[in-house]
Structure formats: C-alpha cells, structure tokens
Design an enzyme around this catalytic site. Structure first.
Site, PDB file in Angstrom:
ATOM      1  N   SER A  68       0.816  -1.215   0.000  1.00  0.00           N
ATOM      2  CA  SER A  68       0.000   0.000   0.000  1.00  0.00           C
ATOM      3  C   SER A  68       0.854   1.271   0.000  1.00  0.00           C
ATOM      4  O   SER A  68       1.596   1.534  -0.929  1.00  0.00           O
ATOM      5  CB  SER A  68      -0.954  -0.034   1.187  1.00  0.00           C
ATOM      6  OG  SER A  68      -1.907   0.993   1.115  1.00  0.00           O
ATOM      7  N   ASP A 282      -2.658   6.420  -3.261  1.00  0.00           N
ATOM      8  CA  ASP A 282      -1.498   5.752  -2.662  1.00  0.00           C
ATOM      9  C   ASP A 282      -1.023   4.612  -3.563  1.00  0.00           C
ATOM     10  O   ASP A 282      -1.543   4.415  -4.661  1.00  0.00           O
ATOM     11  CB  ASP A 282      -1.820   5.263  -1.242  1.00  0.00           C
ATOM     12  CG  ASP A 282      -2.864   4.159  -1.228  1.00  0.00           C
ATOM     13  OD1 ASP A 282      -3.645   4.063  -2.195  1.00  0.00           O
ATOM     14  OD2 ASP A 282      -2.908   3.385  -0.242  1.00  0.00           O
ATOM     15  N   ASP A 286      -6.003   2.526  -3.040  1.00  0.00           N
ATOM     16  CA  ASP A 286      -7.237   2.403  -2.243  1.00  0.00           C
ATOM     17  C   ASP A 286      -7.456   3.628  -1.336  1.00  0.00           C
ATOM     18  O   ASP A 286      -8.389   3.649  -0.546  1.00  0.00           O
ATOM     19  CB  ASP A 286      -7.287   1.102  -1.438  1.00  0.00           C
ATOM     20  CG  ASP A 286      -6.220   0.994  -0.361  1.00  0.00           C
ATOM     21  OD1 ASP A 286      -5.362   1.888  -0.264  1.00  0.00           O
ATOM     22  OD2 ASP A 286      -6.237  -0.004   0.396  1.00  0.00           O
ATOM     23  N   ASN A 378      -7.648   9.777   6.095  1.00  0.00           N
ATOM     24  CA  ASN A 378      -6.545   9.471   5.178  1.00  0.00           C
ATOM     25  C   ASN A 378      -7.002   9.225   3.740  1.00  0.00           C
ATOM     26  O   ASN A 378      -6.190   9.022   2.843  1.00  0.00           O
ATOM     27  CB  ASN A 378      -5.727   8.276   5.678  1.00  0.00           C
ATOM     28  CG  ASN A 378      -6.530   6.981   5.733  1.00  0.00           C
ATOM     29  OD1 ASN A 378      -7.517   6.796   5.023  1.00  0.00           O
ATOM     30  ND2 ASN A 378      -6.112   6.067   6.593  1.00  0.00           N
ATOM     31  N   ARG A 497      -5.326   7.071  22.692  1.00  0.00           N
ATOM     32  CA  ARG A 497      -5.571   5.658  22.400  1.00  0.00           C
ATOM     33  C   ARG A 497      -4.231   4.954  22.244  1.00  0.00           C
ATOM     34  O   ARG A 497      -3.245   5.557  21.782  1.00  0.00           O
ATOM     35  CB  ARG A 497      -6.425   5.472  21.137  1.00  0.00           C
ATOM     36  CG  ARG A 497      -5.858   6.096  19.896  1.00  0.00           C
ATOM     37  CD  ARG A 497      -6.766   5.875  18.689  1.00  0.00           C
ATOM     38  NE  ARG A 497      -6.665   4.514  18.175  1.00  0.00           N
ATOM     39  CZ  ARG A 497      -5.806   4.132  17.220  1.00  0.00           C
ATOM     40  NH1 ARG A 497      -4.950   5.009  16.695  1.00  0.00           N
ATOM     41  NH2 ARG A 497      -5.781   2.896  16.794  1.00  0.00           N
ATOM     42  N   PRO A 498      -4.167   3.670  22.619  1.00  0.00           N
ATOM     43  CA  PRO A 498      -2.902   2.950  22.470  1.00  0.00           C
ATOM     44  C   PRO A 498      -2.639   2.613  21.006  1.00  0.00           C
ATOM     45  O   PRO A 498      -3.572   2.350  20.247  1.00  0.00           O
ATOM     46  CB  PRO A 498      -3.129   1.670  23.291  1.00  0.00           C
ATOM     47  CG  PRO A 498      -4.611   1.464  23.277  1.00  0.00           C
ATOM     48  CD  PRO A 498      -5.225   2.829  23.207  1.00  0.00           C
ATOM     49  N   SER A 499      -1.384   2.630  20.604  1.00  0.00           N
ATOM     50  CA  SER A 499      -1.013   2.179  19.265  1.00  0.00           C
ATOM     51  C   SER A 499      -1.293   0.681  19.149  1.00  0.00           C
ATOM     52  O   SER A 499      -1.207  -0.054  20.134  1.00  0.00           O
ATOM     53  CB  SER A 499       0.476   2.445  19.026  1.00  0.00           C
ATOM     54  OG  SER A 499       0.943   1.690  17.929  1.00  0.00           O
ATOM     55  N   ARG A 506      -1.164   7.344  21.377  1.00  0.00           N
ATOM     56  CA  ARG A 506      -1.418   8.394  20.399  1.00  0.00           C
ATOM     57  C   ARG A 506      -2.354   9.440  21.009  1.00  0.00           C
ATOM     58  O   ARG A 506      -3.376   9.096  21.593  1.00  0.00           O
ATOM     59  CB  ARG A 506      -2.026   7.810  19.124  1.00  0.00           C
ATOM     60  CG  ARG A 506      -1.116   6.773  18.479  1.00  0.00           C
ATOM     61  CD  ARG A 506      -1.627   6.329  17.118  1.00  0.00           C
ATOM     62  NE  ARG A 506      -0.807   5.263  16.574  1.00  0.00           N
ATOM     63  CZ  ARG A 506       0.357   5.410  15.952  1.00  0.00           C
ATOM     64  NH1 ARG A 506       0.856   6.640  15.800  1.00  0.00           N
ATOM     65  NH2 ARG A 506       1.040   4.385  15.499  1.00  0.00           N
TER      66      ARG A 506
END
Length: 547
Positions: A68, A282, A286, A378, A497-499, A506
C-alpha cells in the site's frame, strides 16, 4: 482428489523456508514487512487461501500482494473474503499462527486447521491473486500460487492490479457476474459506462472545469488511470504525474499519504493555474485525497472528511428529491475533524456514527444503513447500499430522474472497498453536477486546527478506551484530567488511544486556534506521561503553554 500434506512441507523446505524467527501478526493491513523475509509468508497464505475457499464451499478467495502506502522495499499480503470484505477476524488468528510455526511443524499445523474447521480437502477451491508493481511482487506472487498448488487448488493470476480491482474481481465471480464481469476490461467498462452516462456529454458546468492533475504515487494506480484515459473518450481531461516510469520510487515524496501528512504537493508537480484540482492516490490505489494551491501559492488539502461530506450531501439531495424513504448514515472515527462532524450534523442534518479506528469497523457499521457512507481522514472509504436501497431506488427510477442518477452512482461506486479511482470519478461527477470548483468545495466549512502526538510508554496496554476510543477508562483518573484541560479551550477536543503496533500512546487534539491546539496536545501528552507510565523523551513545550 487426494491431498498429501507432505507436499506442503516439501515445498516449504525446498523453495520457501522460513527465514525469520520474528513473530508477525495479521492485522488490518494483513502482513507487512521487508520483501526479502516474506517468501515463506506468501507460500503459507496461498495454502490458507485454498483452505479458506474450501471452508466457504468453494467460493473465490482473493490474495493481494501489496504494501500500500509503505516504501518500495516493503511488501505485504492480505486475503479478501467472498463478499469482497477483509478476512474474517477469527481467521486472522489462524493466519498468524500458520505463518509463525516452524517448517518442521507446518504439515502438522495445516492438518490441525483442516480438522479444527472441519474442511473437506477433496472439494474444489478457487483463489484469485493480484499484485502491485513493486519489483519483488512477481516472485512473491509465485510463492502464493505454489501454496495454492500444494493443496491442489485452482489459482487465477491477474498480474498487476490495484487492490480495489482484486476485491471487485472476487465479488464479480462470487455473484456469478451480477456485480460485473471479473476481468480487467469488465472493471473499466462498469465504471466508465456509469461515469459517462452521469456526465451526459456535459464536461463543464458553472465553476467546474474539466481538468485534473492525478498523482499516481509511482504505483499501480498510475498505470490503471492511464488505461482509463485510453477508454474514456475525453470525458475527463486527466494529466497523470508520478507514473512509475524512470527513477521514481513507489510512494517516495508522492502519493496520498505523503500529501496528507506533509501538507504539500507531491514531487514532479507541474506549474498549474491557481485553484487547479489535483488528486493523489497511494501505492495500491485504495486511498485518495484532493489538494490545490491558491493564488498566493498556499497549499490546501481536501481529505477523506471533505470527500465524505461532499458525497453525503449529494446523496441526501438525491434521496430527498426522489421522495424515497431510506436510512442514510455517515460513519467516522474519532480522528474526523470536529468541524466536519458539526457541518454534517448541523447543516446537512445527516446522521453520524463514530466507531473505533480501522476500515473493518467503519465498513461493518456502514452496512447497518440503507446507504452507508464512510471515509477515514486518510482518504480510504466508500459507500455501501443495502438490497432494500437498490430495490427502492430502481422502483422509483422510471418516474424520477434523480433516482436514475442514484442507480448510475451505485454502478460507479466500488462498494467492496475504498477505491481511489472510483472515488475520484465520484467526486468529479458530484462537482460537475453542482457546478463547483475547489473554492466552492472548501468553503462549506473551516477545518479546526488539529495536532497528533506520540508518547512513549512502558506498556501501551495500560491504556483502555471506550465510546469508539473517545473516552479513556484506564488508568483511572486520566480521563478526568483530560476533561479538565479540554474545558480551558474554545472548541477543544482531545482523546488518547494505544497504538496497535508499538508501545506508544497516540494523542489527538483540536481547538479553535492553532496556538490553542498545540497547547492542548502538549498538556494531554504530559498527562499521559505522568499517569500512564511515560518513558520519555520529554515533550517539546509550546512557547506559551499553560503548564
């Protein structure tokens, strides 16, 4: 048909021995890593896809070889389930276990998967394989194909295709071509026919001009857009840059991720008039984001949130005009800009749901509506239509022109997964219908300034969240402190929030001004360091921070 599982071990030992002892995990993006360590992973995913096909009664399973938006030396693999969706969660664990066992244990482990899932290995199976244009992809595709052959499965190799194209092929085959023909020409034909009927010969309208710069990220999306242009009879005037010809590397200083993160145009950008529409996809096409430069050479981004609001507003107009009763909904994550959410709720009066980060969560929630729109910031997203919606729209179409438009939009949209080229054609269709240029589009609302930080911690698992990751429930007291500091800022919002991949937390913050946003992000980051086991380095303090 008899299957000798010894063949699986023989292939693995002689051709695809396991080269790395590092534990790898199947996630939202499948498996990703440096290409030189992926041969054994690919072979085993060929084996797993064959088993999955037999488990699903011989339905086609897809295998896509791509990394990707990752750099060119990386590659990866993900499986596509029969309806074009991502691999079922319970089989992600099976995939992880299969890839991590030693070569010596492989034969026995495959036998265990067959027994545990009651798979009849004598039945037929069908696996479709596609790849992006990285130089190591052909070698890895052969490994997948050999994995299928080792279990006497049927494999169809599509060569270089975008990820959304492979999803389309799988659904087209499994619906006995109701969704479309499972060929590259079938894909082009379905999208172009719908696009040109929607355009109806009107190439310009109001402020809309028939001119687009397309950044192909030196990936497969560039190649396929060039194929679209050949077939489109000039219905869209597109200039493709970063075509993957010459020294340019996939995603290097170009592509949707680069443009969004760096907030600047890609390399190889030609000199264009101010306010010219530009789009970046990208490496596997997608994700898509739009951008432009104004008459002061300032860069402006139109990301997934902007695409979502444009699409939602247009669909709502058509449904209202057609006087049909359908449940519409837009699905976002906590990362969606607060201004976009306010605009959707207050201006468009469009229902909004918030789900945890990850396409799987967004897609699943969107299926609860008759028309479900989802986009991540994104640029990954699509629109899904229920069978009830399709039947209701079809019934209204003989009498209502706007219902006919909706039917054509359903054909233009790749419902299976985010599809950068399909989404681009959709945006172009809507802007043309509205007579809008980028100035009209971006003026619908002003984005709130936002800031993201990563805070290193001893153990990311100390952070637990609820309410679609917007509320932190552990460690105790952290959310109360976040609420306290957020209250000091106009239009302030923050969450942690945790990665999913590393021991970091994060932090996301937004507020009415850039200065306030920087301060809020810093204050929340310091709280995480204090209360969630931060291990440094110290966060850089904004010059006018309250702390």
């Amino acid at each position: 048909m008899s299957i000798n599982l010894r063949t699986v071990y023989a292939f693995a030992r002689e051709m695809y021995p396991k080269m790395s002892k590092e534990h790898v995990q199947y996630g939202t993006a499948g498996f990703r890593g440096k290409a030189e360590f992926l041969d054994s992973v690919m072979f085993r995913m060929g084996v797993l896809a064959t088993l999955r096909s037999r488990f699903r009664g011989g339905a086609v399973i897809g295998v896509m070889i791509t990394a990707s938006h990752n750099p060119e030396p990386d590659n990866g693999v993900k499986l596509v389930d029969p309806k074009g969706e991502m691999l079922e969660a319970s089989w992600e664990a099976i995939a992880t276990d299969l890839v991590n066992v030693s070569d010596q244990e492989l034969e026995q482990h495959v036998a265990k998967i067959i027994k545990d899932n009651n798979i009849d290995v004598t039945t037929s199976s069908q696996v479709f394989v596609g790849m992006d244009n990285r130089y190591h992809s052909p070698r890895l595709l052969k490994a997948v194909a050999d994995g299928v052959i080792a279990l006497k499965g049927n494999v169809k190799e599509y060569g270089i295709v975008t990820t959304p194209m492979l999803h389309y092929f799988v659904v087209a085959a499994n619906t006995k071509e109701v969704y479309g023909k499972p060929t590259e020409e079938g894909y082009y034909d379905k999208l172009i026919t719908a696009f040109e009927l929607l355009r109806n010969g009107r190439l310009e309208n109001g402020n809309y001009r028939n001119n687009l710069i397309f950044d192909g990220a030196n990936g497969v999306g560039a190649r396929k857009m060039l194929q679209f242009i050949k077939r489109m009879k000039s219905s869209l005037n597109v200039s493709v840059i970063n075509q993957g010809i010459g020294p340019g590397k996939i995603n290097e200083d170009c592509g949707a991720d680069y443009v969004k993160v760096q907030q600047r145009p890609p390399k190889s950008m030609p000199d264009v008039e101010p306010f010219t529409r530009c789009v970046s996809v990208d490496g596997d096409a997608d994700r898509v984001v739009y951008f432009f430069s104004d008459d002061k050479s300032e860069f402006h981004l139109l990301d997934g949130d902007r695409i979502a609001t444009l699409v939602a507003g247009f669909l709502m107009e058509l449904v209202t005009q057609a006087e049909i009763d359908l449940r519409l909904g837009l699905v976002q994550t906590a990362y969606a800009n607060g201004a976009s959410t306010d605009y959707i709720v207050d201006e468009l009066k469009f229902p909004v749901s918030c789900v945890p980060t990850g396409v799987k969560h967004l897609h699943h929630k969107a299926l609860e509506y008759d028309i479900g729109v989802y986009f991540e910031a994104n640029g990954h997203g699509t629109i899904v239509f229920s069978e009830n919606a399709k039947a209701t729209i079809a019934k209204a179409s003989p009498l209502k022109e706007c219902a006919k438009t909706l039917l054509l939009l359903i054909d233009l949209i790749n419902e299976t997964v985010g599809d950068a080229i399909s989404d681009t054609l959709l945006v172009e269709t809507i802007l043309n219908h509205k007579g809008w240029d980028v100035k009209d589009w971006i003026s619908t609302y002003d984005d709130l300034p936002n800031r993201q930080l990563k805070v290193k911690v001893q153990d990311r698992n100390v952070i637990e969240t609820t309410d679609a990751e917007r509320v932190c429930v552990k460690p105790e007291g952290l959310q109360a402190e976040i609420n306290r500091v957020v209250a000091n800022y106009k239009r302030g919002r923050a969450f942690v929030r945790p990665s999913g991949t590393e021991d970091v937390v994060r932090v996301y913050a937004e507020a009415a001004t850039k200065e306030d946003t920087e301060n809020l992000a810093y204050e929340v980051g310091v709280l995480v360091q204090k209360l969630a086991g931060g291990v440094g380095p110290e966060l850089t303090k904004p010059s006018n921070a309250h702390l």
